[in-house]
Scaffold this motif. Structure first.
Motif, PDB file in Angstrom:
ATOM      1  N   GLY A 108      73.198 -18.643 -42.032  1.00  0.00           N
ATOM      2  CA  GLY A 108      73.095 -17.689 -43.131  1.00  0.00           C
ATOM      3  C   GLY A 108      73.969 -18.024 -44.318  1.00  0.00           C
ATOM      4  N   VAL A 109      75.054 -18.744 -44.092  1.00  0.00           N
ATOM      5  CA  VAL A 109      75.966 -19.107 -45.194  1.00  0.00           C
ATOM      6  C   VAL A 109      75.244 -20.023 -46.174  1.00  0.00           C
ATOM      7  N   ASN A 110      74.607 -21.061 -45.669  1.00  0.00           N
ATOM      8  CA  ASN A 110      73.850 -21.971 -46.527  1.00  0.00           C
ATOM      9  C   ASN A 110      72.588 -21.302 -47.065  1.00  0.00           C
ATOM     10  N   THR A 111      71.908 -20.548 -46.203  1.00  0.00           N
ATOM     11  CA  THR A 111      70.661 -19.886 -46.608  1.00  0.00           C
ATOM     12  C   THR A 111      70.900 -18.953 -47.784  1.00  0.00           C
ATOM     13  N   CYS A 112      72.016 -18.240 -47.761  1.00  0.00           N
ATOM     14  CA  CYS A 112      72.316 -17.278 -48.825  1.00  0.00           C
ATOM     15  C   CYS A 112      72.390 -17.967 -50.183  1.00  0.00           C
ATOM     16  N   SER A 144      70.366 -28.263 -36.163  1.00  0.00           N
ATOM     17  CA  SER A 144      70.771 -27.454 -37.310  1.00  0.00           C
ATOM     18  C   SER A 144      70.047 -27.920 -38.567  1.00  0.00           C
ATOM     19  N   MET A 145      69.978 -27.038 -39.552  1.00  0.00           N
ATOM     20  CA  MET A 145      69.209 -27.300 -40.770  1.00  0.00           C
ATOM     21  C   MET A 145      69.634 -28.592 -41.449  1.00  0.00           C
ATOM     22  N   LYS A 146      70.910 -28.874 -41.477  1.00  0.00           N
ATOM     23  CA  LYS A 146      71.404 -30.047 -42.197  1.00  0.00           C
ATOM     24  C   LYS A 146      70.909 -31.360 -41.608  1.00  0.00           C
ATOM     25  N   GLY A 147      70.455 -31.344 -40.361  1.00  0.00           N
ATOM     26  CA  GLY A 147      70.009 -32.577 -39.738  1.00  0.00           C
ATOM     27  C   GLY A 147      68.504 -32.758 -39.676  1.00  0.00           C
ATOM     28  N   VAL A 148      67.740 -31.746 -40.102  1.00  0.00           N
ATOM     29  CA  VAL A 148      66.282 -31.779 -39.937  1.00  0.00           C
ATOM     30  C   VAL A 148      65.626 -32.948 -40.669  1.00  0.00           C
ATOM     31  N   SER A 149      65.894 -33.087 -41.954  1.00  0.00           N
ATOM     32  CA  SER A 149      65.242 -34.142 -42.745  1.00  0.00           C
ATOM     33  C   SER A 149      65.560 -35.526 -42.211  1.00  0.00           C
ATOM     34  N   GLU A 150      66.819 -35.736 -41.870  1.00  0.00           N
ATOM     35  CA  GLU A 150      67.246 -37.049 -41.385  1.00  0.00           C
ATOM     36  C   GLU A 150      66.546 -37.415 -40.076  1.00  0.00           C
ATOM     37  N   VAL A 151      66.515 -36.479 -39.133  1.00  0.00           N
ATOM     38  CA  VAL A 151      65.892 -36.751 -37.845  1.00  0.00           C
ATOM     39  C   VAL A 151      64.384 -36.890 -37.986  1.00  0.00           C
ATOM     40  N   ALA A 152      63.778 -36.073 -38.835  1.00  0.00           N
ATOM     41  CA  ALA A 152      62.332 -36.171 -39.053  1.00  0.00           C
ATOM     42  C   ALA A 152      61.964 -37.546 -39.612  1.00  0.00           C
ATOM     43  N   ASP A 169      48.068 -36.400 -31.233  1.00  0.00           N
ATOM     44  CA  ASP A 169      47.896 -35.174 -30.463  1.00  0.00           C
ATOM     45  C   ASP A 169      49.224 -34.529 -30.068  1.00  0.00           C
ATOM     46  N   VAL A 170      50.333 -35.159 -30.452  1.00  0.00           N
ATOM     47  CA  VAL A 170      51.657 -34.577 -30.172  1.00  0.00           C
ATOM     48  C   VAL A 170      51.883 -33.369 -31.076  1.00  0.00           C
ATOM     49  N   ILE A 171      52.355 -32.287 -30.492  1.00  0.00           N
ATOM     50  CA  ILE A 171      52.633 -31.062 -31.250  1.00  0.00           C
ATOM     51  C   ILE A 171      54.123 -30.986 -31.565  1.00  0.00           C
ATOM     52  N   PHE A 172      54.441 -30.720 -32.830  1.00  0.00           N
ATOM     53  CA  PHE A 172      55.831 -30.503 -33.231  1.00  0.00           C
ATOM     54  C   PHE A 172      56.107 -29.001 -33.231  1.00  0.00           C
ATOM     55  N   VAL A 173      57.206 -28.620 -32.603  1.00  0.00           N
ATOM     56  CA  VAL A 173      57.635 -27.218 -32.595  1.00  0.00           C
ATOM     57  C   VAL A 173      59.009 -27.161 -33.255  1.00  0.00           C
ATOM     58  N   THR A 174      59.184 -26.268 -34.209  1.00  0.00           N
ATOM     59  CA  THR A 174      60.484 -26.129 -34.853  1.00  0.00           C
ATOM     60  C   THR A 174      61.077 -24.763 -34.520  1.00  0.00           C
ATOM     61  N   ALA A 175      62.328 -24.788 -34.052  1.00  0.00           N
ATOM     62  CA  ALA A 175      63.040 -23.562 -33.715  1.00  0.00           C
ATOM     63  C   ALA A 175      64.313 -23.436 -34.542  1.00  0.00           C
ATOM     64  N   THR A 176      64.357 -24.152 -35.668  1.00  0.00           N
ATOM     65  CA  THR A 176      65.503 -24.126 -36.579  1.00  0.00           C
ATOM     66  C   THR A 176      65.318 -23.014 -37.608  1.00  0.00           C
ATOM     67  N   LYS A 177      66.402 -22.335 -37.943  1.00  0.00           N
ATOM     68  CA  LYS A 177      66.348 -21.266 -38.938  1.00  0.00           C
ATOM     69  C   LYS A 177      67.225 -21.636 -40.126  1.00  0.00           C
ATOM     70  N   GLY A 178      66.607 -21.878 -41.259  1.00  0.00           N
ATOM     71  CA  GLY A 178      67.378 -22.237 -42.445  1.00  0.00           C
ATOM     72  C   GLY A 178      66.479 -22.705 -43.568  1.00  0.00           C
ATOM     73  N   THR A 212      61.377 -24.930 -45.877  1.00  0.00           N
ATOM     74  CA  THR A 212      61.704 -24.496 -44.527  1.00  0.00           C
ATOM     75  C   THR A 212      61.592 -25.698 -43.585  1.00  0.00           C
ATOM     76  N   PRO A 213      62.139 -25.603 -42.378  1.00  0.00           N
ATOM     77  CA  PRO A 213      62.029 -26.710 -41.428  1.00  0.00           C
ATOM     78  C   PRO A 213      60.585 -27.123 -41.144  1.00  0.00           C
ATOM     79  N   SER A 214      59.700 -26.149 -40.961  1.00  0.00           N
ATOM     80  CA  SER A 214      58.310 -26.503 -40.653  1.00  0.00           C
ATOM     81  C   SER A 214      57.639 -27.222 -41.818  1.00  0.00           C
ATOM     82  N   GLN A 215      58.025 -26.858 -43.040  1.00  0.00           N
ATOM     83  CA  GLN A 215      57.460 -27.548 -44.215  1.00  0.00           C
ATOM     84  C   GLN A 215      57.927 -28.994 -44.273  1.00  0.00           C
ATOM     85  N   ILE A 216      59.163 -29.233 -43.832  1.00  0.00           N
ATOM     86  CA  ILE A 216      59.682 -30.597 -43.783  1.00  0.00           C
ATOM     87  C   ILE A 216      58.931 -31.408 -42.731  1.00  0.00           C
TER      88      ILE A 216
END
Length: 314
Positions: free
Chosen positions: A262-266, A61-69, A80-89, A97-101
């Motif tokens: 969407g609640v946080n995104t809004c 979830s979005m709230k955990g992205v920065s911490e885990v990254a 050569d490791v590829i990061f894929v993000t499937a988080t929406k927020g 955005t998650p990918s920018q983080i």
């Protein structure tokens, strides 16, 4: 048939699990990790789970992205490791955005966004679906495309990662409005108008942030918008629907299984739109509804009584 790869999935929720199953069904080696520390019945450290990974896929979830990254940044990850993000927020502090983080944390690694009309429960049932993988690196996007493509899961590539990501993120706000529309039994005409004008808002703000308008008429924009706005499986749709039924936001969230991003995104979106002086009438009414400033019926009246204008005035 591609050689088996090592895939690490961060996030053991419905979406992360669905993507893990797709990869497993293609004979890839998959490890699943969650912030609770449970992974497929085993307790593995983050260090163990990313070891030897070819792809690290984040579905947390979005709230955990920065911490885990940040935690992964402290580890030795081959370039050569590829990061894929499937988080929406959107990050509430930076609006990133998650990918920018992920890209900021790992500037030398390719980052790929995976997004589309992908309701987890339908994918878990093996129903046909399509998605988009987008990156500034065409090679990385094509690699991820090969990894996840299957007869049940069709994967397209795109070179506009910001647009693909924002399509999946911004539509959650419109999905809340769509749930309200159905909860109030406003009919098909009203819902069609709402979704169409909602797409206009999505394009307006996203283009101002640097995304390509045409991306929003593809799977990750219009496709995801249609799926989310028309399915009771969507948590964001359920937020709006249940608010229209008279529940409070806290009551709705307490009953949800998972996070309604969407609640946080809004909130983040509304703050950014005001700073940039960008008109977002539907988003504004959803925000006021979530803040309990107005009722669902009042939100409708506010939208219907706006000044008349040409369709493409903006």
């Amino acid at each position: 048939m591609t050689n088996p790869k090592n895939i690490t999935v961060l996030g053991a929720g419905a979406w992360g699990t669905a993507l893990a199953v797709i990869a497993k069904n293609k004979n890839h080696q998959v490890k699943i990790w969650s912030r609770s520390g449970l992974t497929s019945g085993d307790a593995l450290s983050l260090t163990d789970v990313v070891k030897d990974a070819d792809i690290i896929l984040s579905a947390i979830s979005m709230k955990g992205v920065s911490e885990v990254a940040k935690q992964i940044q402290s580890l030795s990850i081959p370039k050569d490791v590829i990061f894929v993000t499937a988080t929406k927020g959107l990050d509430p502090e930076t609006t990133r955005t998650p990918s920018q983080i992920w890209q900021a944390m790992f500037p030398l690694h390719p980052v790929v966004v995976l997004s589309g009309p992908n309701l987890s429960k339908e994918i878990q049932q093996g129903l046909p679906s399509a998605t988009v993988v987008a990156s500034r690196s065409a090679t990385a996007a094509e690699f991820v495309q090969i990894i996840f493509s299957s007869p049940q899961f069709r994967v397209y590539t795109n070179l506009d990662p910001l647009g693909v990501e924002l399509g999946g993120t911004l539509k959650n706000v419109i999905a809340i409005a769509s749930g309200v529309c159905d909860g109030l039994n406003l009919g098909t005409n009203a819902k069609a108008a709402l979704v169409t004008r909602g797409l206009t808002e999505m394009v307006r703000i996203a283009v101002s942030w640097g995304a390509k308008a045409e991306t929003f008429y593809g799977l990750s924009g219009l496709g995801d918008l249609l799926a989310t706005c028309n399915s009771s499986l969507s948590r964001n749709y359920q937020v709006g629907y249940q608010l229209a039924q008279g529940k409070t936001l806290s009551e709705v969230i307490a009953d949800l299984q998972g996070t309604a991003e969407g609640v946080n995104t809004c909130k983040v979106l509304m703050q950014s739109a005001k700073k940039q002086n960008i008109s977002m009438p539907i988003t504004e009414q959803v925000y006021r509804l979530l803040q309990a400033e107005i009722t669902p019926r009042q939100a409708l009246e506010e939208l219907m009584l706006r000044d008349i204008k040409p369709e493409y005035h903006d």
